[in-house]
Write an enzyme that holds these catalytic residues in place. Structure first.
Site, short mmCIF file in Angstrom:
data_model
loop_
_atom_site.label_atom_id
_atom_site.label_comp_id
_atom_site.label_asym_id
_atom_site.label_seq_id
_atom_site.Cartn_x
_atom_site.Cartn_y
_atom_site.Cartn_z
N CYS A 7 -9.35 -11.74 -1.28
CA CYS A 7 -9.18 -13.02 -2.17
C CYS A 7 -10.70 -13.57 -2.24
O CYS A 7 -11.36 -13.90 -1.53
CB CYS A 7 -8.20 -13.91 -1.87
SG CYS A 7 -6.71 -13.37 -1.63
N ARG A 27 -13.51 -8.71 -4.41
CA ARG A 27 -12.71 -9.06 -3.17
C ARG A 27 -11.19 -8.87 -3.39
O ARG A 27 -10.30 -9.14 -2.49
CB ARG A 27 -12.95 -10.63 -3.02
CG ARG A 27 -14.53 -10.83 -2.69
CD ARG A 27 -14.60 -12.25 -2.46
NE ARG A 27 -14.01 -12.51 -0.85
CZ ARG A 27 -14.80 -12.64 -0.05
NH1 ARG A 27 -15.80 -12.04 0.20
NH2 ARG A 27 -13.90 -13.11 1.27
N GLY A 71 -6.46 -15.64 2.95
CA GLY A 71 -6.08 -15.81 4.09
C GLY A 71 -4.27 -15.29 4.34
O GLY A 71 -3.76 -15.01 3.59
N GLU A 113 -16.99 10.34 6.36
CA GLU A 113 -17.28 9.25 5.49
C GLU A 113 -17.15 10.07 3.96
O GLU A 113 -17.02 9.29 2.83
CB GLU A 113 -18.72 8.84 5.51
CG GLU A 113 -19.35 7.95 4.63
CD GLU A 113 -18.75 6.51 4.42
OE1 GLU A 113 -17.88 6.21 5.47
OE2 GLU A 113 -19.11 5.81 3.51
N LYS A 138 -15.01 8.35 1.02
CA LYS A 138 -15.61 8.00 -0.21
C LYS A 138 -14.70 8.55 -1.24
O LYS A 138 -14.55 7.95 -2.35
CB LYS A 138 -17.00 8.40 -0.78
CG LYS A 138 -18.26 7.78 0.20
CD LYS A 138 -18.47 6.34 -0.17
CE LYS A 138 -17.61 5.34 0.44
NZ LYS A 138 -17.74 4.66 1.65
N GLU A 174 -11.24 7.08 -1.63
CA GLU A 174 -11.01 5.32 -1.82
C GLU A 174 -11.20 5.11 -3.34
O GLU A 174 -10.59 4.57 -3.97
CB GLU A 174 -11.77 4.66 -1.01
CG GLU A 174 -13.14 4.72 -1.27
CD GLU A 174 -13.97 3.50 -0.05
OE1 GLU A 174 -13.38 2.60 0.13
OE2 GLU A 174 -15.13 3.91 0.29
N LYS A 194 -12.87 -5.57 -0.97
CA LYS A 194 -14.15 -5.38 -0.49
C LYS A 194 -14.14 -5.90 0.85
O LYS A 194 -14.66 -5.17 1.92
CB LYS A 194 -15.44 -5.84 -1.24
CG LYS A 194 -16.61 -5.91 -0.86
CD LYS A 194 -17.36 -4.37 -1.05
CE LYS A 194 -18.58 -4.34 -0.56
NZ LYS A 194 -18.84 -2.78 -0.17
O1 M6R Z 1 -17.56 -5.46 5.48
P1 M6R Z 1 -17.39 -4.45 6.62
O2 M6R Z 1 -18.65 -3.45 6.86
O3 M6R Z 1 -16.75 -5.01 7.93
O4 M6R Z 1 -16.11 -3.53 6.06
C1 M6R Z 1 -15.48 -2.55 6.75
C2 M6R Z 1 -14.62 -1.66 5.83
O5 M6R Z 1 -13.60 -2.37 5.36
C3 M6R Z 1 -15.32 -1.01 4.50
O6 M6R Z 1 -16.53 -0.22 5.32
C4 M6R Z 1 -14.61 -0.11 4.13
O7 M6R Z 1 -14.13 1.16 4.78
C5 M6R Z 1 -15.29 0.45 2.77
N1 M6R Z 1 -14.56 -0.05 1.41
C6 M6R Z 1 -15.53 1.89 2.29
O8 M6R Z 1 -16.38 2.25 1.53
#
Ligand code: M6R
Length: 614
Positions: free
Chosen positions: A2, A27, A102, A484, A488, A491, A609
């Site tokens: 959010c 977000r 939250g 990874e 990618k 997602e 994000k």
């Molecule tokens: O902001 P952060 O690096 O803590 O986020 C961790 C994960 O949520 C983030 O890397 C997520 O896996 C990405 N969307 C992957 O591309």
């Protein structure tokens, strides 16, 4: 998750808020809404779906003039993505409007209590309960600020709340616990937001807020206290990037732009951290050398892509420092009851610096007296604030939900940390460190080389975007890259993709191989004889079963190329640094596949994000 924003000042509030929400849509994009304080009370507009639905509604039904308001873009937790559950929520008479990021864990009890007193609710959200609590407070004579203080005293969970009161125009009040909130300080206008990107076009001056703080802004003032009303210390700072960094700059997607920004992001992350003699200078390591020398165990903790960076860090840290290193998914860390002592160094990795699971892991580690170093891309976020030391990555804002430059800069920061620890502990000679540092410095140019030669990767995307499944294999640091690469693709392309340790395949997953199934394999540089040859055997195992092999290997590696249906050549680097190059074609491949499938690359379904809920 959010994005929330509050504004008071001289500009048209709706325009400022909508453009702020646009920059925070990454977000969450389940719904969006605004509440504007007007001469005739509070005007609320909210719509399920992406921001464009709200914009269309506002265009069709213009709102009265307003210079103050709040806005929200939602990633749904309590209640589905409907108009009713969209924020802002109103109190019982519509006097107070409130947005929330939250989770209010005790909302069911509070809701039942309010219902017993006659309240009715229009949504299934936890947030509407808070709008009622705050409005009940102002209705009984409190100021908005006092009402907010009384409300938060009753809440359990995580929250950033921002509210306006129709009968107290000119001020916006917010409260913060465990979810991000920054103040933007303009001239004759003030902003509150989850992310500075939302107000960067208006001001680059910001104030970091701490935990459990209440802030009230007017057009010309910012007043911060703790939840109990005592004055609070604030930390003003200047944002060192500008609007252009938060825009697509001619690219179709933020993700694609961010992929191509990686050489610079890596160079920026190295900048100022290497002395003329090739030694490491990490001024930000506010942990003294004696304490670092006493470290007998390292635990790297992170989520998602950052966790994959952590897996690679383990190989480098153990190899260079000979300190045992574990890697944990942050959401699992506390629950396995890890063995932590005052001699444990916990390294957390987070692009956003707000990931709730990682934050909770930090708190757990510090309770056990461990030292915590965080690797983070977001200045002043909660994770660096709660760590003993922070190594910032200098990737600039990462807006695409799929992390790209966040990842490669995290890798570089991990390498810097590992080499720094080796330097302090004396486990590597100065000239060995120097030579590795020179290899690090050469990475940006080699990344450019890979990014200039993407023809084969783009062709592959054309050929493969309709397949139903893709596998990724790797050994050693190639294994996290396999994970990874698969993440990618999952997602943003919604394709079934899995990453495996190449040697593990024959223990079960090889049953998945069928005719012409695309299998990406990361082959380490030829110098690593044993691993290199083992991976070549693994390629043959899948080829023998009909797989279509796409091999990422060192340029000139004829053996690897000979087992490849498609060969993607990478410049020569030490094995530990190969992930920084090998991930680039995989990022480009997934971005291209998602584009060809017609998906929204920057806003993939169900994701957000920044994951600020556990
Ligand atoms: O902001 P952060 O690096 O803590 O986020 C961790 C994960 O949520 C983030 O890397 C997520 O896996 C990405 N969307 C992957 O591309």
């Amino acid at each position: 998750m959010c994005g929330i924003i509050g504004y008071v000042g001289c500009q048209d509030a709706k325009t400022v808020i909508i453009s702020g929400l646009r920059r925070m849509e990454y977000r969450g994009y389940d719904s969006a809404g605004v509440a504007l304080v007007t001469d005739h009370g509070i005007e609320v507009r909210k719509k399920a779906g992406k921001l464009k639905n709200l914009e269309a509604d506002l265009a069709a039904h213009p709102t009265p003039d307003s210079h103050e308001g709040i806005g929200h873009t939602r990633w749904a937790t309590h209640g589905g993505p409907t108009d009713e559950n969209a924020h802002p929520h109103l109190g019982p008479t519509g006097r107070v409007a409130l947005v929330h990021n939250g989770i209010i864990e005790n909302f069911a009890e509070l809701k039942a209590e309010l219902e017993r007193a006659g309240a009715t609710f229009l949504s299934q959200t936890d947030s509407e309960v808070v709008a009622h609590l705050v409005e009940n407070g102002v209705a009984s004579g409190s100021t908005l600020r006092e009402a907010m203080m009384a409300a938060v005293a009753r809440l359990e969970g995580t929250f950033t709340l921002v509210a306006v009161d129709a009968q107290a125009p000119g001020s916006v009040v917010a409260a913060r616990r465990n979810s991000p909130l920054v103040v933007g300080v303009g001239e004759g206008e003030m902003f509150l937001a989850s992310d500075v990107a939302s107000f960067i076009e208006h001001t680059r001056e910001a104030i970091e807020l701490g935990q459990d703080q209440i802030v009230e802004i007017t057009a010309t003032s910012v007043d911060v206290t703790s939840f109990d009303g005592s004055p609070a210390l604030t930390k003003p700072y200047h944002i060192d990037w500008d609007l252009s960094a938060a825009e697509k700059g001619g690219y179709d997607w933020f993700m694609r732009k961010e992929i191509f920004e990686q050489p610079k992001a890596v160079a920026d992350t190295l900048l100022g951290r290497i002395g003329p003699d090739g030694s490491l200078i990490l001024d930000e390591m506010r942990i003294d050398a004696a304490t670092l020398r006493s470290i007998d165990k390292i635990i790297v903790v992170a989520c998602g892509t950052a966790y994959h960076a952590g897996m690679i860090a383990k190989y480098a840290i153990e190899h260079w420092t000979r300190i045992p290193c574990e890697v944990d998914i942050a959401s699992e860390f506390r629950y396995r009851d890890p063995i932590i002592t005052a001699n444990t160094l916990v390294v957390t990795i987070s692009q956003s610096g707000e990931t709730a699971d990682t934050l909770m892991a930090i708190r757990h580690a510090r309770e056990q007296h461990a030292k915590v170093v965080s690797i983070c891309n977001t200045n002043g976020a909660t994770i660096p604030r709660e760590s003993d030391a922070v190594i910032y990555t200098h990737a600039g804002p990462e807006i695409g939900v799929a992390s790209t430059k966040g990842f490669t800069t995290q890798l570089v920061a991990c390498y810097l940390l590992g080499l720094y620890l080796a330097q302090v502990k004396g486990t590597k000679f100065g000239d060995e460190i120097h030579s590795l540092v020179r290899e690090l410095e050469a990475l940006p140019a080699k990344m450019e080389e890979v990014l200039k030669d993407l023809g084969a990767t783009l062709d592959l995307a054309q050929q493969l975007h309709d397949v139903s499944s893709v596998l990724f294999l790797g050994r050693h640091v190639g294994y996290p890259i396999a994970l990874e690469g698969a993440l990618k693709l999952k997602e943003i392309s919604y394709l079934h993709a899995e990453g495996f340790a190449a040697g593990e395949l024959k223990h079960g997953p090889i049953a998945l191989i069928e005719d012409w199934l695309p299998v990406f394999v990361v082959v380490p540089p030829q110098g690593r004889d044993q691993i290199h040859d083992k991976v070549l055997s693994n390629i043959q195992e899948v080829r023998a079963r009909g797989a279509r092999t796409i091999v990422l290997g060192e340029r000139g590696d004829e053996a690897a190329a000979s087992y490849a249906d498609h060969f993607l050549a990478l410049p020569t680097v030490p094995t530990l640094f190969q992930p920084v190059l090998a991930i680039l074609p995989l990022q480009v491949f997934s971005c291209e596949v998602a584009t060809l499938k017609g998906y929204d690359v920057d806003q993939p379904r169900n994701l957000a994000k920044s994951v600020t809920v556990e």
